[in-house]
Design a protein around this motif. Structure first.
Motif, PDB file in Angstrom:
ATOM      1  N   TYR A  32       0.825  -1.211   0.000  1.00  0.00           N
ATOM      2  CA  TYR A  32       0.000   0.000   0.000  1.00  0.00           C
ATOM      3  C   TYR A  32       0.858   1.259   0.000  1.00  0.00           C
ATOM      4  O   TYR A  32       0.588   2.202  -0.750  1.00  0.00           O
ATOM      5  CB  TYR A  32      -0.948   0.008   1.209  1.00  0.00           C
ATOM      6  CG  TYR A  32      -2.060  -1.019   1.129  1.00  0.00           C
ATOM      7  CD1 TYR A  32      -2.766  -1.211  -0.055  1.00  0.00           C
ATOM      8  CD2 TYR A  32      -2.409  -1.781   2.236  1.00  0.00           C
ATOM      9  CE1 TYR A  32      -3.793  -2.152  -0.126  1.00  0.00           C
ATOM     10  CE2 TYR A  32      -3.434  -2.720   2.174  1.00  0.00           C
ATOM     11  CZ  TYR A  32      -4.115  -2.897   0.992  1.00  0.00           C
ATOM     12  OH  TYR A  32      -5.127  -3.822   0.924  1.00  0.00           O
ATOM     13  N   PHE A  33       1.896   1.284   0.831  1.00  0.00           N
ATOM     14  CA  PHE A  33       2.760   2.464   0.840  1.00  0.00           C
ATOM     15  C   PHE A  33       3.508   2.610  -0.485  1.00  0.00           C
ATOM     16  O   PHE A  33       3.754   3.728  -0.945  1.00  0.00           O
ATOM     17  CB  PHE A  33       3.744   2.413   2.008  1.00  0.00           C
ATOM     18  CG  PHE A  33       3.188   2.948   3.288  1.00  0.00           C
ATOM     19  CD1 PHE A  33       2.650   4.224   3.361  1.00  0.00           C
ATOM     20  CD2 PHE A  33       3.196   2.171   4.442  1.00  0.00           C
ATOM     21  CE1 PHE A  33       2.126   4.721   4.542  1.00  0.00           C
ATOM     22  CE2 PHE A  33       2.681   2.665   5.633  1.00  0.00           C
ATOM     23  CZ  PHE A  33       2.143   3.940   5.678  1.00  0.00           C
ATOM     24  N   LEU A  61      -5.530   5.322   0.135  1.00  0.00           N
ATOM     25  CA  LEU A  61      -4.633   4.199   0.381  1.00  0.00           C
ATOM     26  C   LEU A  61      -3.686   4.442   1.550  1.00  0.00           C
ATOM     27  O   LEU A  61      -3.243   3.480   2.188  1.00  0.00           O
ATOM     28  CB  LEU A  61      -3.844   3.877  -0.886  1.00  0.00           C
ATOM     29  CG  LEU A  61      -4.647   3.136  -1.955  1.00  0.00           C
ATOM     30  CD1 LEU A  61      -3.844   3.023  -3.252  1.00  0.00           C
ATOM     31  CD2 LEU A  61      -5.034   1.741  -1.463  1.00  0.00           C
ATOM     32  N   ALA A  62      -3.379   5.689   1.853  1.00  0.00           N
ATOM     33  CA  ALA A  62      -2.520   5.960   3.008  1.00  0.00           C
ATOM     34  C   ALA A  62      -3.219   5.526   4.293  1.00  0.00           C
ATOM     35  O   ALA A  62      -2.611   4.906   5.175  1.00  0.00           O
ATOM     36  CB  ALA A  62      -2.163   7.444   3.060  1.00  0.00           C
ATOM     37  N   VAL A  63      -4.509   5.835   4.409  1.00  0.00           N
ATOM     38  CA  VAL A  63      -5.263   5.408   5.590  1.00  0.00           C
ATOM     39  C   VAL A  63      -5.448   3.889   5.578  1.00  0.00           C
ATOM     40  O   VAL A  63      -5.375   3.227   6.626  1.00  0.00           O
ATOM     41  CB  VAL A  63      -6.619   6.128   5.665  1.00  0.00           C
ATOM     42  CG1 VAL A  63      -7.436   5.630   6.857  1.00  0.00           C
ATOM     43  CG2 VAL A  63      -6.412   7.641   5.779  1.00  0.00           C
ATOM     44  N   ALA A  68      -4.191  -1.589   7.719  1.00  0.00           N
ATOM     45  CA  ALA A  68      -3.540  -2.887   7.513  1.00  0.00           C
ATOM     46  C   ALA A  68      -2.424  -3.083   8.536  1.00  0.00           C
ATOM     47  O   ALA A  68      -2.264  -4.180   9.105  1.00  0.00           O
ATOM     48  CB  ALA A  68      -2.980  -2.973   6.091  1.00  0.00           C
ATOM     49  N   PHE A  69      -1.659  -2.034   8.787  1.00  0.00           N
ATOM     50  CA  PHE A  69      -0.605  -2.106   9.798  1.00  0.00           C
ATOM     51  C   PHE A  69      -1.185  -2.461  11.169  1.00  0.00           C
ATOM     52  O   PHE A  69      -0.676  -3.349  11.855  1.00  0.00           O
ATOM     53  CB  PHE A  69       0.138  -0.769   9.871  1.00  0.00           C
ATOM     54  CG  PHE A  69       0.933  -0.600  11.136  1.00  0.00           C
ATOM     55  CD1 PHE A  69       2.141  -1.259  11.296  1.00  0.00           C
ATOM     56  CD2 PHE A  69       0.458   0.193  12.172  1.00  0.00           C
ATOM     57  CE1 PHE A  69       2.867  -1.125  12.488  1.00  0.00           C
ATOM     58  CE2 PHE A  69       1.168   0.334  13.350  1.00  0.00           C
ATOM     59  CZ  PHE A  69       2.388  -0.326  13.514  1.00  0.00           C
ATOM     60  N   ARG A  98     -14.769  -3.945  12.750  1.00  0.00           N
ATOM     61  CA  ARG A  98     -14.507  -2.881  13.720  1.00  0.00           C
ATOM     62  C   ARG A  98     -13.908  -1.692  12.979  1.00  0.00           C
ATOM     63  O   ARG A  98     -13.132  -1.860  12.042  1.00  0.00           O
ATOM     64  CB  ARG A  98     -13.510  -3.335  14.782  1.00  0.00           C
ATOM     65  CG  ARG A  98     -13.872  -4.628  15.476  1.00  0.00           C
ATOM     66  CD  ARG A  98     -14.784  -4.405  16.652  1.00  0.00           C
ATOM     67  NE  ARG A  98     -14.981  -5.647  17.401  1.00  0.00           N
ATOM     68  CZ  ARG A  98     -15.551  -5.704  18.581  1.00  0.00           C
ATOM     69  NH1 ARG A  98     -15.981  -4.601  19.162  1.00  0.00           N
ATOM     70  NH2 ARG A  98     -15.697  -6.855  19.205  1.00  0.00           N
ATOM     71  N   SER A  99     -14.218  -0.502  13.426  1.00  0.00           N
ATOM     72  CA  SER A  99     -13.682   0.687  12.767  1.00  0.00           C
ATOM     73  C   SER A  99     -12.219   0.895  13.146  1.00  0.00           C
ATOM     74  O   SER A  99     -11.762   0.455  14.208  1.00  0.00           O
ATOM     75  CB  SER A  99     -14.492   1.915  13.173  1.00  0.00           C
ATOM     76  OG  SER A  99     -14.254   2.245  14.533  1.00  0.00           O
ATOM     77  N   LEU A 100     -11.495   1.596  12.274  1.00  0.00           N
ATOM     78  CA  LEU A 100     -10.119   1.953  12.594  1.00  0.00           C
ATOM     79  C   LEU A 100     -10.088   2.848  13.826  1.00  0.00           C
ATOM     80  O   LEU A 100      -9.182   2.730  14.664  1.00  0.00           O
ATOM     81  CB  LEU A 100      -9.470   2.658  11.394  1.00  0.00           C
ATOM     82  CG  LEU A 100      -8.042   3.154  11.589  1.00  0.00           C
ATOM     83  CD1 LEU A 100      -7.108   2.027  12.013  1.00  0.00           C
ATOM     84  CD2 LEU A 100      -7.533   3.822  10.310  1.00  0.00           C
TER      85      LEU A 100
END
Length: 216
Positions: A32-33, A61-63, A68-69, A98-100
């Motif tokens: 992603y990064f 994609l940054a979020v 993912a991390f 679940r939300s981030l």
């Protein structure tokens, strides 16, 4: 800047031609990064629409990379002492949507006994980035009517925030997401050298480079 892939392993399933592809736990974060970096580095087009589209993808994609991390890093972390007591709890959390926001609020506090301050510094910067990402992902504005030249035109959306996206928003998304991950990794403690190793492992970018971003 390093965004090459970590090792991948393919395995055949039964006698079919399909393959299951395995990789190290950090691989999708790197992917992603890598995409965000490639898109941000290519923002040299004279086509304003294309530049806005690529900038929007960088924000989204940054979020995604940070989420993912969170999902992967904490799963790995709780497989060993002194955090193994939380393994079942993390797996239970991941068994349901679940939300981030919930993960950011709960996981560091539970596991490291330290919350992440989202009201100042890099926490606030990431919260702002997440709000922009949510506006893009969950866009729902629809004006019932817009007055133009003495009449009303129906079913128009206000996309001013999207039209105002700039190249710097793409780089800000990349830098902010990386710096926020460093903030999470710092909670694990240890030496500066250990933090540097964890940072490269999870982001594919060296700690000095990420910290330099903060000065820009």
């Amino acid at each position: 800047m390093c965004h090459s892939r970590p090792p991948f392993v393919s395995a055949r399933k039964g006698h079919s031609m399909s393959k299951t592809v395995y990789s190290s736990s950090n691989s999708m974060v790197w992917e992603y990064f890598g995409i965000v970096y490639r898109l941000a580095a290519a923002l040299d087009s004279d086509d304003d629409q294309k530049r806005r589209q690529n900038t929007a993808l960088c924000v989204l994609l940054a979020v995604t990379a940070v989420e993912a991390f969170f999902n992967l890093y904490f799963q790995v972390l709780v497989t060993a002492s002194p955090y193994s007591e939380h393994e079942q709890s993390i797996r239970h959390w991941l068994s349901k949507p679940r939300s981030l926001d919930a993960k950011i609020t709960e996981w560091p506090k539970r596991i490291f006994k330290q919350p992440i301050d989202m009201s100042t510094g890099i926490g606030k910067r990431f919260a702002d980035l997440k709000r922009l990402r949510n506006k893009l992902m969950h866009f729902s504005d629809l004006q019932k009517s817009v007055p133009i030249a003495g009449t009303h035109i129906h079913n128009f959306s206000d996309i001013t925030f999207y039209e105002n996206l700039k190249d710097s928003d793409a780089w800000n998304a990349y830098h902010t997401a990386l710096r926020f991950i460093v903030e999470v990794l710092k909670l694990e403690g240890g030496t500066d050298e250990a933090l540097a190793v964890r940072t490269v492992r999870w982001t594919a970018v060296s700690l000095p480079v990420i910290l330099e971003f903060s000065e820009i």
